[in-house]
Motif scaffolding. Structure first.
Motif, PDB file in Angstrom:
ATOM      1  N   LEU A   5     101.409  53.652  52.085  1.00  0.00           N
ATOM      2  CA  LEU A   5     101.530  52.842  50.887  1.00  0.00           C
ATOM      3  C   LEU A   5     102.849  53.172  50.221  1.00  0.00           C
ATOM      4  CD1 LEU A   5     100.451  50.886  48.762  1.00  0.00           C
ATOM      5  CD2 LEU A   5      99.252  52.839  47.724  1.00  0.00           C
ATOM      6  N   ILE A   6     103.675  52.154  50.038  1.00  0.00           N
ATOM      7  CA  ILE A   6     104.972  52.301  49.375  1.00  0.00           C
ATOM      8  C   ILE A   6     104.869  51.586  48.034  1.00  0.00           C
ATOM      9  CG2 ILE A   6     107.457  51.912  49.554  1.00  0.00           C
ATOM     10  CD1 ILE A   6     106.270  53.616  51.857  1.00  0.00           C
ATOM     11  N   GLY A   7     105.148  52.292  46.960  1.00  0.00           N
ATOM     12  CA  GLY A   7     105.098  51.710  45.622  1.00  0.00           C
ATOM     13  C   GLY A   7     106.444  51.167  45.197  1.00  0.00           C
ATOM     14  N   PRO A   8     106.541  50.705  43.958  1.00  0.00           N
ATOM     15  CA  PRO A   8     107.788  50.127  43.469  1.00  0.00           C
ATOM     16  C   PRO A   8     108.968  51.101  43.498  1.00  0.00           C
ATOM     17  CG  PRO A   8     106.006  49.656  41.955  1.00  0.00           C
ATOM     18  CD  PRO A   8     105.476  50.608  42.974  1.00  0.00           C
ATOM     19  N   GLU A   9     108.683  52.391  43.334  1.00  0.00           N
ATOM     20  CA  GLU A   9     109.781  53.359  43.256  1.00  0.00           C
ATOM     21  C   GLU A   9     109.731  54.455  44.297  1.00  0.00           C
ATOM     22  OE1 GLU A   9     110.050  54.802  39.262  1.00  0.00           O
ATOM     23  OE2 GLU A   9     109.855  52.789  38.428  1.00  0.00           O
ATOM     24  N   GLU A  12     103.629  56.280  48.063  1.00  0.00           N
ATOM     25  CA  GLU A  12     102.426  56.642  47.320  1.00  0.00           C
ATOM     26  C   GLU A  12     101.446  57.467  48.145  1.00  0.00           C
ATOM     27  OE1 GLU A  12     101.630  55.722  44.081  1.00  0.00           O
ATOM     28  OE2 GLU A  12     103.555  54.730  43.784  1.00  0.00           O
ATOM     29  N   GLY A  13     101.567  57.455  49.463  1.00  0.00           N
ATOM     30  CA  GLY A  13     100.652  58.229  50.293  1.00  0.00           C
ATOM     31  C   GLY A  13     100.357  57.540  51.604  1.00  0.00           C
ATOM     32  N   ALA A  24      94.057  51.835  46.832  1.00  0.00           N
ATOM     33  CA  ALA A  24      94.978  52.707  46.102  1.00  0.00           C
ATOM     34  C   ALA A  24      96.037  51.890  45.363  1.00  0.00           C
ATOM     35  CB  ALA A  24      95.629  53.704  47.058  1.00  0.00           C
ATOM     36  N   ALA A  25      96.571  50.869  46.008  1.00  0.00           N
ATOM     37  CA  ALA A  25      97.574  50.021  45.359  1.00  0.00           C
ATOM     38  C   ALA A  25      96.954  49.234  44.211  1.00  0.00           C
ATOM     39  CB  ALA A  25      98.203  49.065  46.367  1.00  0.00           C
ATOM     40  N   GLU A  26      95.779  48.679  44.443  1.00  0.00           N
ATOM     41  CA  GLU A  26      95.116  47.860  43.432  1.00  0.00           C
ATOM     42  C   GLU A  26      94.662  48.673  42.227  1.00  0.00           C
ATOM     43  OE1 GLU A  26      92.061  45.732  45.535  1.00  0.00           O
ATOM     44  OE2 GLU A  26      93.542  44.683  46.779  1.00  0.00           O
ATOM     45  N   TYR A  62     104.402  46.593  45.925  1.00  0.00           N
ATOM     46  CA  TYR A  62     103.558  47.500  46.706  1.00  0.00           C
ATOM     47  C   TYR A  62     103.492  46.944  48.112  1.00  0.00           C
ATOM     48  CZ  TYR A  62     102.034  50.271  42.768  1.00  0.00           C
ATOM     49  OH  TYR A  62     102.021  51.115  41.693  1.00  0.00           O
ATOM     50  N   ARG A  63     103.721  47.836  49.083  1.00  0.00           N
ATOM     51  CA  ARG A  63     103.694  47.457  50.492  1.00  0.00           C
ATOM     52  C   ARG A  63     102.851  48.473  51.263  1.00  0.00           C
ATOM     53  NH1 ARG A  63     106.524  44.282  48.180  1.00  0.00           N
ATOM     54  NH2 ARG A  63     108.465  43.335  48.760  1.00  0.00           N
ATOM     55  N   ILE A  64     102.219  47.987  52.316  1.00  0.00           N
ATOM     56  CA  ILE A  64     101.532  48.860  53.240  1.00  0.00           C
ATOM     57  C   ILE A  64     102.184  48.657  54.600  1.00  0.00           C
ATOM     58  CG2 ILE A  64      99.372  49.386  54.410  1.00  0.00           C
ATOM     59  CD1 ILE A  64      97.933  48.397  51.869  1.00  0.00           C
ATOM     60  N   ILE A  65     102.576  49.764  55.199  1.00  0.00           N
ATOM     61  CA  ILE A  65     103.221  49.746  56.510  1.00  0.00           C
ATOM     62  C   ILE A  65     102.277  50.415  57.509  1.00  0.00           C
ATOM     63  CG2 ILE A  65     105.263  50.415  57.846  1.00  0.00           C
ATOM     64  CD1 ILE A  65     105.906  48.669  55.377  1.00  0.00           C
ATOM     65  N   GLU A  66     101.968  49.738  58.605  1.00  0.00           N
ATOM     66  CA  GLU A  66     101.110  50.314  59.635  1.00  0.00           C
ATOM     67  C   GLU A  66     101.952  51.194  60.555  1.00  0.00           C
ATOM     68  OE1 GLU A  66      99.116  47.141  61.680  1.00  0.00           O
ATOM     69  OE2 GLU A  66      98.273  46.330  59.813  1.00  0.00           O
TER      70      GLU A  66
END
Length: 68
Positions: A5-9, A12-13, A24-26, A62-66
């Motif tokens: 999980l990548i947040g705006p800055e 995130e984990g 987690a993002a939501e 917010y992005r999720i990378i597999e």
């Protein structure tokens, strides 16, 4: 498979399931917020905030990378 999980800055984990990474993002938004996930390309997920009145979408960054 792992989900980053990548947040705006910052990052995130890392999570074991896509559902956990999405939750987690939501969690950064109020319950019931008009959020929508999209999958514009394989292995990448983007979170959008949908403005109900106008029907416009705003990128939450917010992005999720597999990762395999």
């Amino acid at each position: 498979m792992q989900y980053r999980l990548i947040g705006p800055e910052k990052a995130e984990g890392t999570y074991d399931t896509l559902a956990a990474a999405e939750a987690a993002a939501e969690s950064h938004y109020k319950p019931g917020a008009p959020l929508e996930w999209s999958n514009p390309e394989p292995g990448r997920h983007l979170l959008w905030y949908v403005h109900r009145d106008e029907g416009l979408k705003t990128d939450t960054h917010y992005r999720i990378i597999e990762d395999q």
